[in-house]
Design a protein around this motif. Structure first.
Motif, mmCIF file in Angstrom:
data_model
loop_
_atom_site.group_PDB
_atom_site.id
_atom_site.type_symbol
_atom_site.label_atom_id
_atom_site.label_comp_id
_atom_site.label_asym_id
_atom_site.label_seq_id
_atom_site.Cartn_x
_atom_site.Cartn_y
_atom_site.Cartn_z
ATOM 1 N N LEU A 177 0.846 -1.179 0.000
ATOM 2 C CA LEU A 177 0.000 0.000 0.000
ATOM 3 C C LEU A 177 0.885 1.235 0.000
ATOM 4 N N CYS A 178 0.479 2.239 -0.756
ATOM 5 C CA CYS A 178 1.220 3.492 -0.752
ATOM 6 C C CYS A 178 0.246 4.642 -0.922
ATOM 7 N N SER A 179 0.711 5.843 -0.621
ATOM 8 C CA SER A 179 -0.117 7.030 -0.772
ATOM 9 C C SER A 179 -0.257 7.363 -2.257
ATOM 10 N N MET A 180 -0.876 8.487 -2.544
ATOM 11 C CA MET A 180 -1.122 8.875 -3.928
ATOM 12 C C MET A 180 0.075 9.561 -4.573
ATOM 13 N N THR A 181 1.172 9.733 -3.847
ATOM 14 C CA THR A 181 2.331 10.391 -4.435
ATOM 15 C C THR A 181 3.091 9.437 -5.347
ATOM 16 N N GLU A 182 3.640 9.986 -6.408
ATOM 17 C CA GLU A 182 4.339 9.176 -7.403
ATOM 18 C C GLU A 182 5.608 8.542 -6.836
ATOM 19 N N ASN A 183 6.317 9.275 -5.977
ATOM 20 C CA ASN A 183 7.571 8.742 -5.455
ATOM 21 C C ASN A 183 7.330 7.533 -4.545
ATOM 22 N N SER A 184 6.258 7.561 -3.778
ATOM 23 C CA SER A 184 5.949 6.402 -2.930
ATOM 24 C C SER A 184 5.485 5.221 -3.764
ATOM 25 N N ARG A 185 4.713 5.487 -4.803
ATOM 26 C CA ARG A 185 4.299 4.405 -5.695
ATOM 27 C C ARG A 185 5.512 3.760 -6.364
ATOM 28 N N ASP A 186 6.456 4.584 -6.805
ATOM 29 C CA ASP A 186 7.648 4.046 -7.463
ATOM 30 C C ASP A 186 8.469 3.186 -6.504
ATOM 31 N N LEU A 187 8.534 3.589 -5.237
ATOM 32 C CA LEU A 187 9.255 2.799 -4.237
ATOM 33 C C LEU A 187 8.622 1.413 -4.114
ATOM 34 N N ALA A 188 7.307 1.375 -3.929
ATOM 35 C CA ALA A 188 6.614 0.091 -3.793
ATOM 36 C C ALA A 188 6.777 -0.749 -5.050
ATOM 37 N N TYR A 189 6.703 -0.115 -6.205
ATOM 38 C CA TYR A 189 6.827 -0.821 -7.480
ATOM 39 C C TYR A 189 8.205 -1.479 -7.607
ATOM 40 N N CYS A 190 9.254 -0.765 -7.215
ATOM 41 C CA CYS A 190 10.610 -1.314 -7.333
ATOM 42 C C CYS A 190 10.827 -2.495 -6.395
ATOM 43 N N VAL A 191 10.352 -2.388 -5.158
ATOM 44 C CA VAL A 191 10.535 -3.483 -4.204
ATOM 45 C C VAL A 191 9.713 -4.696 -4.620
ATOM 46 N N SER A 192 8.502 -4.461 -5.113
ATOM 47 C CA SER A 192 7.670 -5.569 -5.574
ATOM 48 C C SER A 192 8.265 -6.222 -6.812
ATOM 49 N N GLY A 193 8.695 -5.413 -7.775
ATOM 50 C CA GLY A 193 9.170 -5.930 -9.046
ATOM 51 C C GLY A 193 10.442 -6.737 -8.969
ATOM 52 N N ALA A 194 11.168 -6.656 -7.847
ATOM 53 C CA ALA A 194 12.393 -7.431 -7.664
ATOM 54 C C ALA A 194 12.118 -8.811 -7.085
ATOM 55 N N GLN A 195 10.854 -9.214 -7.018
ATOM 56 C CA GLN A 195 10.488 -10.496 -6.428
ATOM 57 C C GLN A 195 9.950 -11.451 -7.489
ATOM 58 N N THR A 196 10.147 -12.730 -7.251
ATOM 59 C CA THR A 196 9.681 -13.745 -8.195
ATOM 60 C C THR A 196 8.169 -13.684 -8.364
ATOM 61 N N ASN A 197 7.461 -13.548 -7.277
ATOM 62 C CA ASN A 197 6.001 -13.394 -7.304
ATOM 63 C C ASN A 197 5.664 -12.003 -6.783
ATOM 64 N N PRO A 198 5.683 -11.001 -7.639
ATOM 65 C CA PRO A 198 5.564 -9.622 -7.165
ATOM 66 C C PRO A 198 4.205 -9.332 -6.531
ATOM 67 N N PRO A 199 4.180 -8.843 -5.292
ATOM 68 C CA PRO A 199 2.910 -8.429 -4.695
ATOM 69 C C PRO A 199 2.306 -7.253 -5.467
ATOM 70 N N ALA A 200 0.995 -7.144 -5.442
ATOM 71 C CA ALA A 200 0.323 -6.012 -6.075
ATOM 72 C C ALA A 200 0.700 -4.721 -5.349
ATOM 73 N N VAL A 201 0.638 -3.616 -6.074
ATOM 74 C CA VAL A 201 0.871 -2.282 -5.512
ATOM 75 C C VAL A 201 -0.439 -1.515 -5.600
ATOM 76 N N VAL A 202 -0.943 -1.075 -4.459
ATOM 77 C CA VAL A 202 -2.235 -0.390 -4.390
ATOM 78 C C VAL A 202 -2.033 0.999 -3.802
ATOM 79 N N GLN A 203 -2.452 2.011 -4.546
ATOM 80 C CA GLN A 203 -2.422 3.387 -4.054
ATOM 81 C C GLN A 203 -3.768 3.733 -3.440
ATOM 82 N N ASP A 204 -3.745 4.378 -2.294
ATOM 83 C CA ASP A 204 -4.999 4.903 -1.744
ATOM 84 C C ASP A 204 -4.725 6.139 -0.898
ATOM 85 N N GLY A 205 -5.807 6.826 -0.551
ATOM 86 C CA GLY A 205 -5.685 8.077 0.183
ATOM 87 C C GLY A 205 -5.825 7.935 1.676
#
Length: 352
Positions: A177-205
């Motif tokens: 989960l991350c806030s609506m800011t782009e930098n936080s979304r990118d952080l979650a995306y990078c950590v998820s994408g480095a995994q064999t089974n990448p967890p979903a990334v969900v933005q919310d307010g």
């Protein structure tokens, strides 16, 4: 969209309608099994901390770099994160760059954990992950959890990049989960994408009843270098959740250049699934019931599908391919019952 924006909305909302159909509210569905697969980790060797604040461990590099932090035990019964920090603290830690802080948050609640009643140690007086409003912290309001927020805040005010580790009561796949800011979304995306089974990334307010740590001003400012994300590692007390917490923490520290130890996961060829929360469904009565025991990530293909009843109201999906995020199968009145989300286009970050 913030959960607060839908908090008191009744039939005119996108998802809540006064029941006029022949459908009748079902009996509460049978709940999934909840088992404790491993005991709470013994963190007694690390409760004292090493920097004058209980539960806070701080490590310095001689080379400049960001201050990176991992927090666990925001809720006293979610101890997968404590397991991850325990495993790290059992080996010598020397950041390659900058500073590293490992923080056990709600020590008082964790101390009360009882396997016979495992849900009761979530907090002592109030949910710690709803207390991160600067005005509230500066006010006269006090509780066990607020005192702890004020105790660790001086450390968090200097953190540049944060991972906050949680788990979920009902069975669910891991997600970020991350806030609506782009930098936080990118952080979650990078950590998820480095995994064999990448967890979903969900933005919310966030929630209408208070700010989470990842929503705290320092981590939720657009176009800022500081950023944060929250890992929901899986179901409470499951071995898989503990391993997911450790894996994601190690990848997070490797991605930020803090530690060099190579995680055991390999980069996946699968794309990271991304979604954005559009609505939060709050239980306005004590009679909220889902039509079936939905799992987090369930996709409801057709707009207007009834997914739950809340007293005399039907809860319907507001659009096609609606994603149910972390449904609470037995919500209390006033609590979030489920978040409704739309899939994001991985290339553009816009709604698919």
């Amino acid at each position: 969209m913030s959960c607060a924006s839908k908090r008191h909305v009744r039939p005119e909302s996108a998802f809540r309608f006064r029941a006029v159909s022949a459908l009748l509210p079902p009996s509460p569905p049978s709940l999934p099994a909840v088992r404790i697969e491993y005991p709470p980790p013994d963190i007694s060797p690390w409760i004292a901390g090493n920097c004058g604040i209980q539960g806070v461990h701080h490590f310095e590099s001689r080379r400049p770099g960001p201050h990176v932090a991992v927090t666990a035990l925001m809720h006293g019964n979610e101890y997968a994160g404590a397991y991850a920090l325990q495993q790290l603290l059992m080996q010598p830690l020397r950041p390659l760059h900058g500073r590293l802080s490992l923080i056990f948050l709600n020590l008082a609640a964790y101390k009360t954990f009882n396997p016979a009643r495992p849900t009761l140690s979530r907090f002592i007086e109030e949910d710690m992950n709803r207390l991160w409003q600067p005005e509230l912290i500066a006010s006269a309001h006090t509780s066990v959890e607020m005192q702890r927020v004020r105790e660790v805040l001086p450390v968090l005010e200097t953190v540049d990049i944060l991972l906050d580790i949680h788990t979920m009561l009902w069975p669910a796949q891991p997600l970020f989960l991350c806030s609506m800011t782009e930098n936080s979304r990118d952080l979650a995306y990078c950590v998820s994408g480095a995994q064999t089974n990448p967890p979903a990334v969900v933005q919310d307010g966030g929630h209408g009843d208070g700010l989470r740590l990842i929503d705290y001003t320092r981590f939720n400012t657009p176009h800022s270098y500081t950023r944060a994300c929250l890992l929901e590692a899986g179901q409470h007390w499951q071995k898989d959740a503990a391993q997911q917490a450790l894996l994601s923490t190690r990848i997070f520290l490797a991605q930020t250049g803090t530690l060099s130890s190579a995680p055991t996961s390999a980069t996946s060829s699968e794309p990271v699934r991304q979604a954005v929360v559009t609505d939060c469904v709050q239980a306005l009565t004590s009679r909220f019931v889902f039509v079936q025991p939905f799992a987090s990530g369930s996709v409801i293909r057709k707009a207007g599908t009834v997914i739950a009843f809340d007293g005399q109201d039907e809860i319907r999906t507001p659009y096609n391919n609606c994603i149910l995020v972390m449904p609470n199968l037995r919500p209390r009145r006033g609590h979030t019952a489920v978040r409704l989300a739309k899939r994001l286009n991985n290339k553009t970050g816009t709604q698919a």
